[in-house]
Design a protein around this motif. Sequence first.
Motif, PDB file in Angstrom:
ATOM      1  N   TYR A 134       8.853   5.713   4.856  1.00  0.00           N
ATOM      2  CA  TYR A 134       7.820   6.994   5.080  1.00  0.00           C
ATOM      3  C   TYR A 134       8.739   8.192   4.797  1.00  0.00           C
ATOM      4  CZ  TYR A 134      10.170   7.798   9.365  1.00  0.00           C
ATOM      5  OH  TYR A 134      11.399   8.052  10.385  1.00  0.00           O
ATOM      6  N   GLU A 135       7.946   9.230   4.100  1.00  0.00           N
ATOM      7  CA  GLU A 135       8.714  10.402   4.002  1.00  0.00           C
ATOM      8  C   GLU A 135       7.729  11.570   4.381  1.00  0.00           C
ATOM      9  OE1 GLU A 135      11.613  12.988   2.026  1.00  0.00           O
ATOM     10  OE2 GLU A 135      11.638  10.948   1.924  1.00  0.00           O
ATOM     11  N   VAL A 136       8.431  12.637   5.104  1.00  0.00           N
ATOM     12  CA  VAL A 136       7.523  13.715   5.575  1.00  0.00           C
ATOM     13  C   VAL A 136       7.602  14.752   4.167  1.00  0.00           C
ATOM     14  CG1 VAL A 136       7.287  15.688   7.057  1.00  0.00           C
ATOM     15  CG2 VAL A 136       8.013  13.405   8.238  1.00  0.00           C
ATOM     16  N   GLN A 137       6.515  15.035   3.800  1.00  0.00           N
ATOM     17  CA  GLN A 137       6.239  15.792   2.691  1.00  0.00           C
ATOM     18  C   GLN A 137       6.281  17.545   2.942  1.00  0.00           C
ATOM     19  OE1 GLN A 137       2.856  14.191   0.305  1.00  0.00           O
ATOM     20  NE2 GLN A 137       4.438  12.951  -0.697  1.00  0.00           N
ATOM     21  N   TRP A 138       5.575  17.709   4.072  1.00  0.00           N
ATOM     22  CA  TRP A 138       5.379  19.065   4.427  1.00  0.00           C
ATOM     23  C   TRP A 138       4.897  19.212   5.794  1.00  0.00           C
ATOM     24  CZ3 TRP A 138       0.647  20.083   6.338  1.00  0.00           C
ATOM     25  CH2 TRP A 138      -0.367  19.755   5.617  1.00  0.00           C
ATOM     26  N   ALA A 139       5.450  20.378   6.393  1.00  0.00           N
ATOM     27  CA  ALA A 139       4.987  20.560   7.895  1.00  0.00           C
ATOM     28  C   ALA A 139       4.687  21.829   8.144  1.00  0.00           C
ATOM     29  CB  ALA A 139       6.083  20.044   8.825  1.00  0.00           C
ATOM     30  N   THR A 140       3.676  22.289   8.910  1.00  0.00           N
ATOM     31  CA  THR A 140       3.293  23.490   9.312  1.00  0.00           C
ATOM     32  C   THR A 140       3.911  23.660  10.704  1.00  0.00           C
ATOM     33  OG1 THR A 140       1.059  22.657  10.074  1.00  0.00           O
ATOM     34  CG2 THR A 140       1.370  23.141   7.815  1.00  0.00           C
ATOM     35  N   GLY A 141       3.481  24.998  11.234  1.00  0.00           N
ATOM     36  CA  GLY A 141       4.136  25.511  12.444  1.00  0.00           C
ATOM     37  C   GLY A 141       5.074  26.524  12.227  1.00  0.00           C
ATOM     38  N   MET A 142       5.521  27.355  13.528  1.00  0.00           N
ATOM     39  CA  MET A 142       6.600  28.210  13.544  1.00  0.00           C
ATOM     40  C   MET A 142       7.805  27.666  13.308  1.00  0.00           C
ATOM     41  SD  MET A 142       4.689  31.003  13.736  1.00  0.00           S
ATOM     42  CE  MET A 142       6.250  32.196  14.230  1.00  0.00           C
TER      43      MET A 142
ATOM     44  N   TYR B  57       0.829  -1.223   0.131  1.00  0.00           N
ATOM     45  CA  TYR B  57       0.005  -0.090  -0.064  1.00  0.00           C
ATOM     46  C   TYR B  57       0.927   1.414   0.181  1.00  0.00           C
ATOM     47  CZ  TYR B  57      -3.566  -3.235   1.573  1.00  0.00           C
ATOM     48  OH  TYR B  57      -4.099  -4.573   1.779  1.00  0.00           O
ATOM     49  N   ASP B  58       0.392   2.161  -0.760  1.00  0.00           N
ATOM     50  CA  ASP B  58       1.217   3.423  -0.721  1.00  0.00           C
ATOM     51  C   ASP B  58       0.119   4.626  -0.521  1.00  0.00           C
ATOM     52  OD1 ASP B  58       1.305   4.504  -3.902  1.00  0.00           O
ATOM     53  OD2 ASP B  58       1.249   2.562  -3.523  1.00  0.00           O
TER      54      ASP B  58
ATOM     55  N   ALA C  87      11.969   6.752  -4.423  1.00  0.00           N
ATOM     56  CA  ALA C  87      12.450   8.094  -5.123  1.00  0.00           C
ATOM     57  C   ALA C  87      11.103   8.902  -5.432  1.00  0.00           C
ATOM     58  CB  ALA C  87      13.049   7.422  -6.547  1.00  0.00           C
ATOM     59  N   ARG C  88      10.071   8.457  -5.947  1.00  0.00           N
ATOM     60  CA  ARG C  88       8.915   9.406  -5.701  1.00  0.00           C
ATOM     61  C   ARG C  88       8.498  10.148  -4.398  1.00  0.00           C
ATOM     62  NH1 ARG C  88       3.334   6.609  -7.554  1.00  0.00           N
ATOM     63  NH2 ARG C  88       3.398   6.060  -5.356  1.00  0.00           N
ATOM     64  N   MET C  89       8.731   9.320  -3.587  1.00  0.00           N
ATOM     65  CA  MET C  89       8.577  10.011  -2.080  1.00  0.00           C
ATOM     66  C   MET C  89       9.604  11.500  -2.058  1.00  0.00           C
ATOM     67  SD  MET C  89       7.517   7.424   0.775  1.00  0.00           S
ATOM     68  CE  MET C  89       9.244   6.402   0.340  1.00  0.00           C
ATOM     69  N   ARG C  90      10.801  11.100  -2.230  1.00  0.00           N
ATOM     70  CA  ARG C  90      11.747  12.000  -2.167  1.00  0.00           C
ATOM     71  C   ARG C  90      11.455  13.205  -3.186  1.00  0.00           C
ATOM     72  NH1 ARG C  90      16.904  10.788  -0.135  1.00  0.00           N
ATOM     73  NH2 ARG C  90      17.118  12.737  -0.540  1.00  0.00           N
ATOM     74  N   LYS C  91      11.039  12.935  -4.488  1.00  0.00           N
ATOM     75  CA  LYS C  91      10.587  13.934  -5.355  1.00  0.00           C
ATOM     76  C   LYS C  91       9.439  14.663  -4.825  1.00  0.00           C
ATOM     77  CE  LYS C  91       9.471  14.803 -10.125  1.00  0.00           C
ATOM     78  NZ  LYS C  91       8.986  14.132 -11.547  1.00  0.00           N
ATOM     79  N   GLY C  92       8.468  14.098  -4.016  1.00  0.00           N
ATOM     80  CA  GLY C  92       7.240  14.601  -3.758  1.00  0.00           C
ATOM     81  C   GLY C  92       7.468  15.816  -2.523  1.00  0.00           C
ATOM     82  N   ALA C  93       8.452  15.285  -1.886  1.00  0.00           N
ATOM     83  CA  ALA C  93       8.785  16.218  -0.472  1.00  0.00           C
ATOM     84  C   ALA C  93       9.817  17.470  -1.032  1.00  0.00           C
ATOM     85  CB  ALA C  93       9.688  15.548   0.501  1.00  0.00           C
ATOM     86  N   ASP C  94      10.475  17.101  -2.105  1.00  0.00           N
ATOM     87  CA  ASP C  94      11.305  18.150  -2.749  1.00  0.00           C
ATOM     88  C   ASP C  94      10.557  19.299  -3.342  1.00  0.00           C
ATOM     89  OD1 ASP C  94      13.558  17.063  -1.650  1.00  0.00           O
ATOM     90  OD2 ASP C  94      14.197  16.030  -3.673  1.00  0.00           O
TER      91      ASP C  94
ATOM     92  N   LEU D 260       3.475   7.297   3.009  1.00  0.00           N
ATOM     93  CA  LEU D 260       3.461   5.817   3.321  1.00  0.00           C
ATOM     94  C   LEU D 260       3.834   4.726   2.502  1.00  0.00           C
ATOM     95  CD1 LEU D 260       1.237   5.603   6.277  1.00  0.00           C
ATOM     96  CD2 LEU D 260       3.553   6.386   6.520  1.00  0.00           C
ATOM     97  N   ASP D 261       4.753   3.928   2.249  1.00  0.00           N
ATOM     98  CA  ASP D 261       4.747   2.702   1.587  1.00  0.00           C
ATOM     99  C   ASP D 261       4.998   1.584   2.401  1.00  0.00           C
ATOM    100  OD1 ASP D 261       5.049   1.130  -0.641  1.00  0.00           O
ATOM    101  OD2 ASP D 261       7.115   1.677  -1.321  1.00  0.00           O
ATOM    102  N   PHE D 262       4.351   0.514   2.599  1.00  0.00           N
ATOM    103  CA  PHE D 262       4.492  -0.425   3.410  1.00  0.00           C
ATOM    104  C   PHE D 262       3.898  -1.790   2.685  1.00  0.00           C
ATOM    105  CE2 PHE D 262       0.529   1.494   4.993  1.00  0.00           C
ATOM    106  CZ  PHE D 262      -0.364   0.490   5.246  1.00  0.00           C
ATOM    107  N   GLY D 263       4.259  -2.970   3.168  1.00  0.00           N
ATOM    108  CA  GLY D 263       3.563  -4.133   2.824  1.00  0.00           C
ATOM    109  C   GLY D 263       4.455  -5.386   3.034  1.00  0.00           C
ATOM    110  N   VAL D 264       4.201  -6.666   2.658  1.00  0.00           N
ATOM    111  CA  VAL D 264       4.872  -7.738   2.769  1.00  0.00           C
ATOM    112  C   VAL D 264       4.897  -8.618   1.309  1.00  0.00           C
ATOM    113  CG1 VAL D 264       2.746  -8.968   3.385  1.00  0.00           C
ATOM    114  CG2 VAL D 264       4.989  -9.793   4.205  1.00  0.00           C
ATOM    115  N   TYR D 265       6.220  -9.182   1.234  1.00  0.00           N
ATOM    116  CA  TYR D 265       6.294 -10.029  -0.074  1.00  0.00           C
ATOM    117  C   TYR D 265       6.924 -11.271   0.425  1.00  0.00           C
ATOM    118  CZ  TYR D 265      11.126  -8.484   0.211  1.00  0.00           C
ATOM    119  OH  TYR D 265      12.216  -8.284   0.612  1.00  0.00           O
TER     120      TYR D 265
END
Length: 236
Positions: A68-76, A40-41, A182-189, A132-137
Amino acid sequence: MLLLGLLALGLGLLRPAGCPRTEPLSGSSDEPLFRGADRYDFAVVVHAGAAECFWQFAQQSGNFFFSYEVQWATGMAGDRHILATVSDPSGLRLGSSQHARGQINFPTKETGFYQLCLSNQHNRFGSMQVYLDFGVYYQGFDAENEQEAERKQLNDTLDAIGVSMRKLQLHVFHMRRFYNFARMRKGADSFLLESNYSYVNWWSLAQSCVIVLSGALQLCFLKRLFAVQPAARPRC
């Protein structure tokens, strides 16, 4: 029957919200559950001081992955660190990460639901969006039966083709995992660039307004400084 229906409704209302549970796909008792890759992602927003939990079903002798990758954060403060934990079906913590991005990988030693939690306790004045990107194989064959599989490759062409196809599917699956990371990194950037672009635009506009206002005030003060009062006319 009415009492049973009301009791079931009450239990459904008492269940905690914000914690989706991924159920097994196979409902038949004859077929094994989740024999293959299941992943799942998605992105989820974790509010200030809150936590989000998810459950993933996995069988024994599988390989569990969680990225997981934090894409954006709010707050001071703009703190992008988040606490990610993974626990087994018995409640024992298997791994944790407290960074803006991270991975937790481990072999599943028992069958059941594994818990994944994201806690935003450090940032009490802002929310975060986490991808998030997690699962089992599963490998498809055990290591102890590898020699028998090799003998089948020499004797039976169809079995050799089947083993090669399973290996190819496993390699494609890992390629999709790396691509998704890599798509997570690109989204965060991308979110970071948009935030910086908006910040620079608003800061430039504020500086331009300050420059124009200071120039107008200086001109007003200079005019008042060099203003000459008209001479009073003598009375007749």
